[in-house]
Design a protein around this motif. Sequence first.
Motif, PDB file in Angstrom:
ATOM      1  N   PRO A   1     -32.889   8.990 -43.492  1.00 42.75           N
ATOM      2  CA  PRO A   1     -33.010   8.854 -44.854  1.00 42.75           C
ATOM      3  C   PRO A   1     -34.167   8.235 -45.220  1.00 42.75           C
ATOM      4  CG  PRO A   1     -31.685   7.002 -44.290  1.00 42.75           C
ATOM      5  CD  PRO A   1     -31.640   7.895 -43.117  1.00 42.75           C
ATOM      6  N   ALA A   2     -35.047   8.649 -46.405  1.00 39.56           N
ATOM      7  CA  ALA A   2     -36.081   8.068 -46.762  1.00 39.56           C
ATOM      8  C   ALA A   2     -35.951   6.528 -47.118  1.00 39.56           C
ATOM      9  CB  ALA A   2     -36.784   8.661 -47.974  1.00 39.56           C
ATOM     10  N   PRO A   3     -37.048   5.641 -46.889  1.00 40.46           N
ATOM     11  CA  PRO A   3     -38.428   5.925 -46.739  1.00 40.46           C
ATOM     12  C   PRO A   3     -38.814   6.208 -45.187  1.00 40.46           C
ATOM     13  CG  PRO A   3     -38.384   3.687 -46.966  1.00 40.46           C
ATOM     14  CD  PRO A   3     -36.902   4.142 -46.861  1.00 40.46           C
ATOM     15  N   ASP A   4     -38.113   5.999 -44.254  1.00 42.60           N
ATOM     16  CA  ASP A   4     -38.240   6.133 -42.603  1.00 42.60           C
ATOM     17  C   ASP A   4     -38.572   7.308 -42.323  1.00 42.60           C
ATOM     18  OD1 ASP A   4     -38.048   3.375 -42.707  1.00 42.60           O
ATOM     19  OD2 ASP A   4     -36.010   3.347 -41.734  1.00 42.60           O
ATOM     20  N   GLY A   5     -37.555   8.281 -42.855  1.00 39.27           N
ATOM     21  CA  GLY A   5     -37.862   9.729 -42.155  1.00 39.27           C
ATOM     22  C   GLY A   5     -37.657   9.751 -40.612  1.00 39.27           C
ATOM     23  N   GLY A   6     -38.029  10.999 -40.304  1.00 37.90           N
ATOM     24  CA  GLY A   6     -37.798  11.425 -38.854  1.00 37.90           C
ATOM     25  C   GLY A   6     -36.449  11.679 -38.462  1.00 37.90           C
TER      26      GLY A   6
ATOM     27  N   PRO B   1     -40.229  12.821 -43.738  1.00 32.46           N
ATOM     28  CA  PRO B   1     -38.832  13.178 -44.160  1.00 32.46           C
ATOM     29  C   PRO B   1     -38.725  14.556 -43.853  1.00 32.46           C
ATOM     30  CG  PRO B   1     -40.198  12.251 -45.922  1.00 32.46           C
ATOM     31  CD  PRO B   1     -41.064  12.481 -44.929  1.00 32.46           C
ATOM     32  N   ILE B   2     -37.141  14.602 -43.280  1.00 32.65           N
ATOM     33  CA  ILE B   2     -36.907  16.029 -42.746  1.00 32.65           C
ATOM     34  C   ILE B   2     -35.525  16.212 -43.823  1.00 32.65           C
ATOM     35  CG2 ILE B   2     -35.902  17.286 -40.967  1.00 32.65           C
ATOM     36  CD1 ILE B   2     -37.489  15.494 -39.073  1.00 32.65           C
ATOM     37  N   GLU B   3     -35.503  17.472 -44.474  1.00 34.40           N
ATOM     38  CA  GLU B   3     -34.240  17.962 -44.978  1.00 34.40           C
ATOM     39  C   GLU B   3     -33.229  18.088 -43.930  1.00 34.40           C
ATOM     40  OE1 GLU B   3     -33.440  18.050 -48.056  1.00 34.40           O
ATOM     41  OE2 GLU B   3     -35.801  17.404 -48.838  1.00 34.40           O
ATOM     42  N   PRO B   4     -31.941  17.511 -44.368  1.00 43.35           N
ATOM     43  CA  PRO B   4     -30.635  17.863 -43.386  1.00 43.35           C
ATOM     44  C   PRO B   4     -30.364  19.387 -43.300  1.00 43.35           C
ATOM     45  CG  PRO B   4     -30.100  16.166 -45.136  1.00 43.35           C
ATOM     46  CD  PRO B   4     -31.335  16.872 -45.380  1.00 43.35           C
ATOM     47  N   SER B   5     -30.877  20.276 -43.875  1.00 40.30           N
ATOM     48  CA  SER B   5     -30.817  21.730 -43.657  1.00 40.30           C
ATOM     49  C   SER B   5     -31.720  22.286 -42.465  1.00 40.30           C
ATOM     50  CB  SER B   5     -30.722  22.338 -45.055  1.00 40.30           C
ATOM     51  OG  SER B   5     -31.992  22.202 -45.490  1.00 40.30           O
TER      52      SER B   5
END
Length: 402
Positions: free
Chosen positions: A384-389, A333-337
């Motif tokens: 978005p979670a749960p995929d992430g990336g 998961p990556i934060e949008p910021s």
Amino acid sequence: MRAVLHSERARLTALYGTLLLLAGGGLVALVNVLLRKGLGGRVAGAVTTVMPGIRLDADGTVPPHEPARKLPPGTTPAPAEVAQWQATKDLSDAVSRATLQELTLVSLIALALFAVLSAWLAWWMAGRVLRPVAVITETARRLSGVNLHERIALQAPPGELKRLADTFDGMLDRMEDLVGAQRRFAANAAHELRTPLAVQRAAAEIGLAGEPEPAKVARIRERLIAVADSSEHMVESLLLLAVSEEGLESARPVDVAELAAAELAAVREEAAAAGVDAVGDFGPLTVSGDGALLGHLVRNLLANAVRHNRAGGRLRVSTAPGGVLTVSNTGPPIEPSEVPGLLEPFRRRAERRHTAGEGAGLGLSIVASIARAHGAGLRAEANPAPDGGLTIRVRFRPSAGS
């Protein structure tokens, strides 16, 4: 003094003052011309109406005034009437001349005062109009690499100079971002290139000190080769980044759909080894650009999507006739910021360990640079979670026939 006389303010003052003086002089001349044409007749009529010939009655009193009147046609005026007309004409001419002389004198004095006032108003107005230009000039003269944060922030009504100041502030914003990015790039490049050199030096000085065993020499050799390969890859990436920043020397139609399909086929084996399911959906997409650079763009996107994926994850690449290349992958998961920073050189979500297969942190920055060179827009979004990336979309300007 010479600088003041040759300044834009002096030129505008001369222009405005001359125009105002010409307008005032023209008005005075027009008034005098109009009065000269009609003043004599008006004065003569007024004098004749209010002061006919003066005669005394037998008792010495003045008879009542009678307005002048025209003689009937064919009537010859009496000598007394001719004398009366001549006296009236002489009087009206004298009044007209005196009036015109006084009017001319007063007009010239007023024009002189108006000229002085016009010059002062023109100087004041020119200074007020050029004040924003002086502020912009002084700010530009004062700026350097240490105070690029300063802005004009002109407080003025909307207009051409306000737009000029705002445009200059926007240019300073871009310059500050560019200078900051260059400084970070130089510092990061120096650090990234210094680290492998330090590793090589340590391996050579410590690992090969004395008379090491053949097995140890082989391990050190492999380590040195791996570090050299990593350094070579980084140098090639830096050169590619520099080339892409210079723009395109030539452009030709490139089938991005075919290019993406070939790059996906080349990375399928690596993706399968990492447990990543790689699929593609290729609609027709042809753009005008450099095929080699576009190949690096697609290759870097796919390599990044495989490297930062997870076992059991997926990688999807697609092209659309609207001019969009999309690469989406699962992963942590990556934060949008955090997403904008990933497009900058040497930016990683984790510290570099200098292990085999580890990237130099230039992949996405090279993608962004190549996209800019082709006039394309790049947009990265965190899934978005749960995929992430990440999902990265590159929107090109389609060429004819795409």
